[in-house]
Design a protein around this motif. Structure first.
Motif, PDB file in Angstrom:
ATOM      1  N   LEU A  15       0.744  -1.100   0.088  1.00  0.00           N
ATOM      2  CA  LEU A  15       0.015   0.152  -0.012  1.00  0.00           C
ATOM      3  C   LEU A  15       0.722   1.360  -0.217  1.00  0.00           C
ATOM      4  O   LEU A  15       0.460   2.318  -0.642  1.00  0.00           O
ATOM      5  N   SER A  16       2.005   1.257   0.729  1.00  0.00           N
ATOM      6  CA  SER A  16       3.015   2.390   0.733  1.00  0.00           C
ATOM      7  C   SER A  16       3.999   2.508  -0.361  1.00  0.00           C
ATOM      8  O   SER A  16       4.650   3.363  -0.572  1.00  0.00           O
ATOM      9  N   SER A  17       3.813   1.275  -1.227  1.00  0.00           N
ATOM     10  CA  SER A  17       4.723   1.188  -2.473  1.00  0.00           C
ATOM     11  C   SER A  17       6.305   1.350  -1.909  1.00  0.00           C
ATOM     12  O   SER A  17       7.092   1.925  -2.750  1.00  0.00           O
ATOM     13  N   THR A  18       6.323   0.628  -0.715  1.00  0.00           N
ATOM     14  CA  THR A  18       7.751   0.717  -0.643  1.00  0.00           C
ATOM     15  C   THR A  18       8.627  -0.492  -0.437  1.00  0.00           C
ATOM     16  O   THR A  18      10.002  -0.678  -0.453  1.00  0.00           O
ATOM     17  N   GLY A  19       7.916  -1.490  -1.367  1.00  0.00           N
ATOM     18  CA  GLY A  19       8.425  -2.668  -1.922  1.00  0.00           C
ATOM     19  C   GLY A  19       7.635  -3.731  -1.472  1.00  0.00           C
ATOM     20  O   GLY A  19       6.314  -3.555  -1.415  1.00  0.00           O
TER      21      GLY A  19
END
Length: 225
Positions: free
Chosen positions: A178-182
């Protein structure tokens, strides 16, 4: 003195229910990994889930969302969680997970409507931005739980790759997507799981670009109220 502090805490929770919900959810995520491997921990987490359901229903009453809709979803979820606690019925997991996902998606949508309803950023709306993100992450976590219950082995990890992934592991995957951090070390293997993971990444990007950026813009333009 203790009663005075309790009254002050209650007053603050009424003024900023989104902040109170956010704090409770974060505490749950921090505490649950310590107890989730024990039978008592599973019972405690189900009880905690019921508390969060009730807090969320109360929070929806402050938004354009309809509280009776969230309550009508929360009631069967509560019954299913109680049945799982009392009778240890794993076959009910897909039903409770699916309904919980629906419940949190509706609550998150209600909060988005609340934040988009005017052109100012109040303190409670800023807390709502965080609470909405957490609700979305929890909603997708329960979708992953549902998929895993229907398709065992659909998620792999570096540690015990063949074992079923715990709620904490799936919640970590949900926040990462959801945070597009991996993606972390938990990997969706089935086409259905990968499709849901792709949708979550898309939802996270749209939420940050359309909702959070809008609130930040209003915060910069005018003082908070």
């Amino acid at each position: 003195m203790a009663s005075m502090k309790s009254l002050q805490l209650l007053a603050r929770s009424r003024r900023h229910p989104c902040a109170f919900l956010l704090i409770v959810q974060i505490l749950g995520m921090l505490l649950y990994p310590m107890i989730e491997t024990t039978p008592a921990g599973h019972v405690a987490f189900n009880l905690f889930g019921i508390v969060v359901l009730n807090l969320t229903v109360y929070m929806v009453r402050r938004t354009p969302g309809l509280a009776w809709i969230s309550a009508s979803i929360a009631v069967p979820v509560t019954v299913l969680l109680l049945l799982q606690m009392v009778f240890s019925l794993p076959q009910l997991v897909p039903w409770s997970a699916g309904l919980e996902a629906l419940f949190y998606f509706y609550a998150a949508g209600s909060l988005v409507a609340y934040m988009m309803g005017d052109r100012r950023a109040t303190t409670d709306e800023l807390f709502a931005a965080g609470a909405t993100f957490t609700l979305l992450a929890w909603a997708f976590t329960h979708l992953f739980v549902l998929i895993q219950a229907l398709q065992p082995g659909t998620f792999a990890a570096a540690v015990n790759p063949e074992a079923a992934r715990t709620w904490t592991e799936l919640n970590y995957l949900s926040f990462a997507l959801l945070s597009s951090t991996g993606i972390g070390d938990v990997i969706p293997l089935s086409p259905q799981a990968r499709a849901v993971a792709s949708v979550e990444m898309f939802v996270g990007l749209i939420y940050l670009a359309a909702v959070v950026a809008r609130l930040i813009g209003f915060t910069v333009q005018a003082p908070q109220r």
